[in-house]
Design a protein around this motif. Structure first.
Motif, short mmCIF file in Angstrom:
data_model
loop_
_atom_site.label_atom_id
_atom_site.label_comp_id
_atom_site.label_asym_id
_atom_site.label_seq_id
_atom_site.Cartn_x
_atom_site.Cartn_y
_atom_site.Cartn_z
N ASP A 16 11.57 38.33 -53.74
CA ASP A 16 11.14 39.05 -54.93
C ASP A 16 10.21 38.16 -55.75
OD1 ASP A 16 12.58 41.52 -54.65
OD2 ASP A 16 14.41 40.41 -55.09
N ILE A 17 9.12 38.72 -56.21
CA ILE A 17 8.15 37.99 -57.02
C ILE A 17 8.18 38.55 -58.44
CG2 ILE A 17 5.76 37.23 -57.28
CD1 ILE A 17 6.97 36.28 -54.71
N ASP A 18 8.33 37.66 -59.41
CA ASP A 18 8.32 38.07 -60.82
C ASP A 18 6.91 37.87 -61.37
OD1 ASP A 18 8.74 38.64 -63.44
OD2 ASP A 18 10.16 37.01 -63.84
N PHE A 19 6.16 38.96 -61.49
CA PHE A 19 4.79 38.88 -62.00
C PHE A 19 4.73 38.78 -63.52
CE2 PHE A 19 4.20 41.12 -57.87
CZ PHE A 19 3.48 40.12 -57.24
N ASP A 20 5.89 38.74 -64.18
CA ASP A 20 5.94 38.55 -65.63
C ASP A 20 6.25 37.10 -66.00
OD1 ASP A 20 5.45 41.25 -66.45
OD2 ASP A 20 7.47 41.76 -65.78
N ASN A 21 6.48 36.26 -65.00
CA ASN A 21 6.82 34.86 -65.24
C ASN A 21 5.53 34.08 -65.49
OD1 ASN A 21 7.56 32.15 -65.12
ND2 ASN A 21 9.16 32.51 -63.58
N THR A 22 5.17 33.96 -66.73
CA THR A 22 3.88 33.33 -67.07
C THR A 22 3.89 31.83 -66.79
OG1 THR A 22 4.58 33.02 -69.37
CG2 THR A 22 3.40 35.05 -68.84
N GLN A 23 5.04 31.20 -66.85
CA GLN A 23 5.10 29.76 -66.58
C GLN A 23 4.67 29.46 -65.15
OE1 GLN A 23 8.87 27.97 -67.57
NE2 GLN A 23 8.23 25.91 -66.96
N GLU A 24 5.12 30.31 -64.20
CA GLU A 24 4.72 30.13 -62.82
C GLU A 24 3.27 30.58 -62.61
OE1 GLU A 24 6.34 28.78 -60.09
OE2 GLU A 24 7.63 28.05 -61.72
#
Length: 582
Positions: A74-82
């Protein structure tokens, strides 16, 4: 006529004689001057008598492999740090500024150049638009950016983005001169070609309505040689800067487009003829010595095309419906036109032999059938051991699914690696205007939703083929987050691991980092299209990027909101002077 209708017409016309006819899927080919031995032809024909596109569900039904379930990714496209780990705070601020400027309804570049002067203008561009969307001035200057992105899991598709800054009148003149033969100029009334495959002055400037693709206009053979050398440098830079990079090429940069128009006309003639010809006539045309010993139709055989002893005009032959004899498609080619068409194909052959993976860009529909056919021929030659050549499929076209399925089927039958880049398309407005004005069927899907469905349908088919054989490869070139999620979901369902390097993702440099970098850091093969070139010479490219982002940013605040979110997180967390570590 679509390929499905084409095969149906062939079945009706020649139901009892399939072993004498082999039509390569979707795009006819002629073996009039084939260099293959009879044994090679017989071997090919044994496995390719009649082509039938295999539906997705049939591919699934042929699988008997027991899969080992893979860990779902699963990829979290809301994780701005990454998403923005590779960006310093200055780069985040630049992105916010550029995206804000892109929402303004007038373009600042021309005005700024006049007001600021050349030196200050270049400085300003490097701090804003150029710095955001272009990697550097030459293949050495771009290496630091490529290596930084690679450290964060993102590769590069190099794209030398220099274009001529022509007036509309200059562009129209160049296009008309390069798409019309000397014979046509001398006897314009004798040209009875289908309107779609003729040059029309009102659409001679191919830049009209196009904001996401660069455009080349033919000047002379010397310029084409220079552009080939530029592509070679780009390929060398791709191989040197990244171990698994791609390079992008465009057919219209490598020669006179008259050959592409003529080849499209030839293929369209055979498609039409198969739909209307009587059975006996077709058997007469497609058997015996007229079309070679095997009786196969192989209109654009690659070895014949690049062979210096083969005349292109001898390949562009069609049957006379009254006499039954083969005649030249066009009245005549001059010796110089023969050399120009031959050199175009030889330039492409030189580029393909460099060993770096090539993405062949899609172009307008009155060029594209020939471009796709030639690209497929290169795949048949160079993709025997691994995918080197990738064809581009524009999913806003009504026949995109037919083209994809037919080419996949041919690759399966002949045993080479299928390579595809799926895009939505860059020429929609121009294509619609041209079809309406000239009077032929609009080739574009009716709306954006239909294009999305077409994209997902084509993508799912290729993913099924990867799951089935592991010999297909696809670049999912999109900024659409939903399409990326759709792809990940299908990969999880099929147990396709990102480490197999069969499914790639692609976005433009300076856009959608919240998609590219999380994918790369999760182990997926993801690439940025990396433009480069001197500041003044990439202004046409930058103008299009600004226009594209103007519409993109007005329609969605998502990327700007994510940039603000990450900048605030860093400032509140004391990371005022954050610099990426790699």
């Amino acid at each position: 006529m679509s390929y499905t209708k084409y095969v149906a017409a062939l079945v009706r016309a020649n139901a009892g004689n399939f072993n004498k006819i082999r039509i390569s899927p979707g795009r006819s080919r002629s073996t009039l001057a084939s260099t293959k031995t009879q044994e090679e032809k017989d071997e090919q024909m044994e496995g390719c008598t009649v082509v039938e596109a295999v539906p997705v569900e049939l591919i699934s039904q042929t699988k008997n492999v027991t899969k080992t379930p893979l860990h779902k990714i699963d990829i979290d496209f809301d994780n701005t740090q990454e998403a923005y780990r590779s960006k310093g705070n200055i780069e985040l601020l630049r992105s916010l500024l550029v995206f804000k400027l892109c929402t303004i309804d007038f373009l600042l570049m021309d005005l700024s150049k006049k007001v600021l002067g050349q030196w200050m203008f270049e400085k300003m561009m490097k701090m804003t638009f150029y710095g955001q969307f272009v990697a550097g001035e030459d293949h050495n200057a771009i290496k630091p950016l490529i290596q930084k992105n690679q450290a964060f899991g993102v590769g590069a598709v190099l794209d030398y983005s220099v274009e001529e800054d022509l007036t509309q009148e200059e562009a129209e003149k160049k296009e008309m001169d390069s798409c019309i033969s000397e014979a046509e100029k001398e006897s314009p009334d004798a040209d009875h070609r289908e309107k779609k495959y003729k040059a029309h002055r009102q659409f001679g400037d191919r830049r009209g309505g196009v904001i996401s693709a660069r455009t080349y206009f033919y000047a002379d053979e010397s310029k084409c040689d220079n552009q080939m050398e530029t592509f070679i440098n780009c390929i060398k830079a791709s191989g040197g800067a990244s171990a698994d990079g791609f390079s992008a090429i465009k057919m219209t940069a490598l020669g006179r487009p008259q050959f592409l128009v003529s080849a499209c006309l030839l293929m369209n003639f055979y498609l039409t003829m198969l739909g209307v010809g009587a059975k006996d006539d077709i058997e007469n045309w497609f058997t015996g010595e007229k079309l070679g010993l095997s009786g196969a139709i192989d209109l654009l055989d690659w070895n014949s095309l690049i062979n210096d002893t083969t005349k292109i005009s001898n390949l562009l032959m069609v049957p006379n419906l009254e006499t039954g004899h083969l005649e030249p498609l066009l009245n005549k080619f001059t010796a110089e036109e023969e050399r120009q068409m031959k050199r175009m194909l030889q330039r492409v052959d030189v580029l393909a032999k460099n060993g770096v993976r090539l993405m062949v860009d899609a172009e307008q529909t009155y060029f594209q059938p020939a471009i796709s056919r030639l690209t497929l021929e290169m795949q048949r030659k160079f993709n025997r051991e691994k995918p080197i050549i990738f064809n581009t499929y524009q999913c806003y076209l009504k026949d995109a699914y037919d083209n994809v399925t037919v080419d996949v089927e041919l690759s399966r039958r002949e045993g080479w690696y299928f390579g595809a880049k799926l895009v939505r398309g860059a020429y929609m407005y121009q294509e619609r205007d041209r079809a309406k004005e000239i009077g032929y069927e609009d080739p574009i899907n009716p709306d954006y939703e239909a294009t999305n469905r077409m994209y997902h349908r084509c993508l799912e088919y290729v993913l099924e083929e990867i799951d089935h054989s592991r010999k297909a490869n696809v670049m999912v070139a999109t900024h659409n987050e939903d399409t990326v999620k759709f792809t990940l979901e299908k990969m999880n369902e099929m147990g396709l691991s990102p480490t197999e390097n069969k499914v790639y993702f692609g976005q433009l440099l300076g856009m959608c980092d919240q998609i590219s970098f999380p994918l790369g850091q999760a182990g997926f093969p993801v690439y940025k299209y990396v433009p480069y070139g001197p500041v003044n010479e990439v202004i046409p490219y930058l103008s299009r990027r600004a226009q594209e982002n103007r519409g993109f940013m007005k329609g969605s605040q998502r990327e700007r909101s994510l940039l603000w979110k990450e900048l605030k997180r860093r400032l509140l967390g004391g990371q005022i002077f954050y610099k990426p570590v790699y």
